[in-house]
Design an enzyme around this catalytic site. Sequence first.
Site, PDB file in Angstrom:
ATOM      1  N   ASP A 120       0.728  -1.508  -0.148  1.00 59.03           N
ATOM      2  CA  ASP A 120      -0.346   0.137  -0.114  1.00 59.03           C
ATOM      3  C   ASP A 120       0.431   1.458   0.195  1.00 59.03           C
ATOM      4  O   ASP A 120       0.785   2.567  -0.929  1.00 59.03           O
ATOM      5  CB  ASP A 120      -1.035  -0.291   1.393  1.00 59.03           C
ATOM      6  CG  ASP A 120      -2.286   1.219   1.569  1.00 59.03           C
ATOM      7  OD1 ASP A 120      -1.832   1.971   0.410  1.00 59.03           O
ATOM      8  OD2 ASP A 120      -2.705   1.350   2.357  1.00 59.03           O
ATOM      9  N   SER A 137      -3.097  -9.432   1.955  1.00 65.06           N
ATOM     10  CA  SER A 137      -3.236 -10.467   3.199  1.00 65.06           C
ATOM     11  C   SER A 137      -1.585 -11.227   4.221  1.00 65.06           C
ATOM     12  O   SER A 137      -1.101 -11.573   5.553  1.00 65.06           O
ATOM     13  CB  SER A 137      -4.060 -11.418   3.887  1.00 65.06           C
ATOM     14  OG  SER A 137      -5.370 -10.043   4.611  1.00 65.06           O
ATOM     15  N   THR A 138      -0.562 -11.327   2.775  1.00 67.34           N
ATOM     16  CA  THR A 138       0.610 -12.268   4.035  1.00 67.34           C
ATOM     17  C   THR A 138       1.915 -11.041   5.034  1.00 67.34           C
ATOM     18  O   THR A 138       3.190 -11.622   4.785  1.00 67.34           O
ATOM     19  CB  THR A 138       0.983 -13.181   2.363  1.00 67.34           C
ATOM     20  OG1 THR A 138       1.783 -12.487   1.283  1.00 67.34           O
ATOM     21  CG2 THR A 138       0.057 -14.035   2.457  1.00 67.34           C
ATOM     22  N   TYR A 179      -0.618  -7.821   7.385  1.00 68.89           N
ATOM     23  CA  TYR A 179      -1.915  -8.685   8.265  1.00 68.89           C
ATOM     24  C   TYR A 179      -2.293 -10.418   8.782  1.00 68.89           C
ATOM     25  O   TYR A 179      -2.720 -11.016   9.094  1.00 68.89           O
ATOM     26  CB  TYR A 179      -2.230  -8.744   7.866  1.00 68.89           C
ATOM     27  CG  TYR A 179      -3.245  -7.569   7.046  1.00 68.89           C
ATOM     28  CD1 TYR A 179      -3.124  -6.063   8.083  1.00 68.89           C
ATOM     29  CD2 TYR A 179      -4.895  -7.429   6.270  1.00 68.89           C
ATOM     30  CE1 TYR A 179      -3.957  -5.693   8.196  1.00 68.89           C
ATOM     31  CE2 TYR A 179      -5.336  -6.393   6.198  1.00 68.89           C
ATOM     32  CZ  TYR A 179      -5.033  -4.668   7.560  1.00 68.89           C
ATOM     33  OH  TYR A 179      -5.759  -3.549   7.189  1.00 68.89           O
TER      34      TYR A 179
HETATM   35  P1  ADP Z   1      -0.892  -7.151   4.304  1.00 69.50           P
HETATM   36  O1  ADP Z   1      -1.365  -5.969   5.320  1.00 69.50           O
HETATM   37  O2  ADP Z   1      -2.496  -7.537   3.236  1.00 69.50           O
HETATM   38  O3  ADP Z   1      -0.972  -8.551   4.720  1.00 69.50           O
HETATM   39  P2  ADP Z   1       1.294  -6.032   3.317  1.00 69.50           P
HETATM   40  O4  ADP Z   1       1.425  -5.054   2.247  1.00 69.50           O
HETATM   41  O5  ADP Z   1       1.858  -6.107   4.253  1.00 69.50           O
HETATM   42  O6  ADP Z   1      -0.258  -6.125   3.521  1.00 69.50           O
HETATM   43  O7  ADP Z   1       2.025  -7.942   2.424  1.00 69.50           O
HETATM   44  C1  ADP Z   1       1.104  -7.616   1.888  1.00 69.50           C
HETATM   45  C2  ADP Z   1       2.625  -8.634   0.365  1.00 69.50           C
HETATM   46  O8  ADP Z   1       2.654  -8.123  -0.292  1.00 69.50           O
HETATM   47  C3  ADP Z   1       3.233  -9.378   1.340  1.00 69.50           C
HETATM   48  O9  ADP Z   1       3.603 -10.120   0.344  1.00 69.50           O
HETATM   49  C4  ADP Z   1       4.574  -8.208   1.349  1.00 69.50           C
HETATM   50  O10 ADP Z   1       5.702  -8.797   1.407  1.00 69.50           O
HETATM   51  C5  ADP Z   1       4.123  -8.042   0.242  1.00 69.50           C
HETATM   52  N1  ADP Z   1       4.994  -6.274  -1.206  1.00 69.50           N
HETATM   53  C6  ADP Z   1       5.271  -5.792  -0.061  1.00 69.50           C
HETATM   54  N2  ADP Z   1       5.466  -4.500  -0.840  1.00 69.50           N
HETATM   55  C7  ADP Z   1       5.374  -4.902  -2.359  1.00 69.50           C
HETATM   56  C8  ADP Z   1       5.149  -4.383  -3.068  1.00 69.50           C
HETATM   57  N3  ADP Z   1       6.099  -3.360  -3.761  1.00 69.50           N
HETATM   58  N4  ADP Z   1       5.604  -5.201  -5.064  1.00 69.50           N
HETATM   59  C9  ADP Z   1       4.539  -6.332  -4.773  1.00 69.50           C
HETATM   60  N5  ADP Z   1       5.014  -7.043  -3.167  1.00 69.50           N
HETATM   61  C10 ADP Z   1       5.167  -6.231  -2.292  1.00 69.50           C
END
Ligand code: ADP
Length: 172
Positions: A33, A120-121, A124
Amino acid sequence: MEIEVIKGDITEIQVDAIVNAANTSLLGGGGVDGAIHRKGGPSILEACYAIRNKQGGCDVGEAVITTAGKLPAKYVIHTVGPVWNHGNNDEDLLLESCYKQSLALAVANGVKTIAFPNISTGIYRYPKDKAAVVAVSTVQAFSEKEKLDRVIFVCFDDENYALYNRLLTPEG
Ligand code: ADP
């Protein structure tokens, strides 16, 4: 419909829509995000504010669509994954709903190619193996009836990349 898995940063992917693992406030957070808002610029947050004013954010398992600002994609589809709570809160159904709602919103907006992060991985804490099974099975079920050209699972870490590759490699 093609289903692909790649390892990388979802903000760099050239598709019609990238999916954001947002939170219910839609006002940005950490993880993917944060990366999307940082790179996409303020127009994404402005669009999120407009949605908040209209419908008060986004519930868990739901999805909304905005501009992608300066990103190579046309749209960002923001969906709110469940926080993992030992599987006691229908997390699997809520995560499935994230994928379904995002795909439905994509179709409704003429999107042909879409990229998903591993919703969510991260923050969350949804177990990666369980989340990957939900993601792949939901997209595969959808691919039998709907009309997208390509769905890309964008994995940020090696563990997710290995899990998705295992699930998507045809047996035998
Ligand atoms: P949530 O709160 O749903 O768990 P996160 O952003 O913390 O969301 O993580 C969701 C996934 O996105 C994780 O596997 C994380 O490693 C991955 N992630 C983080 N940054 C990026 C990025 N720039 N591009 C793709 N995936 C990402």
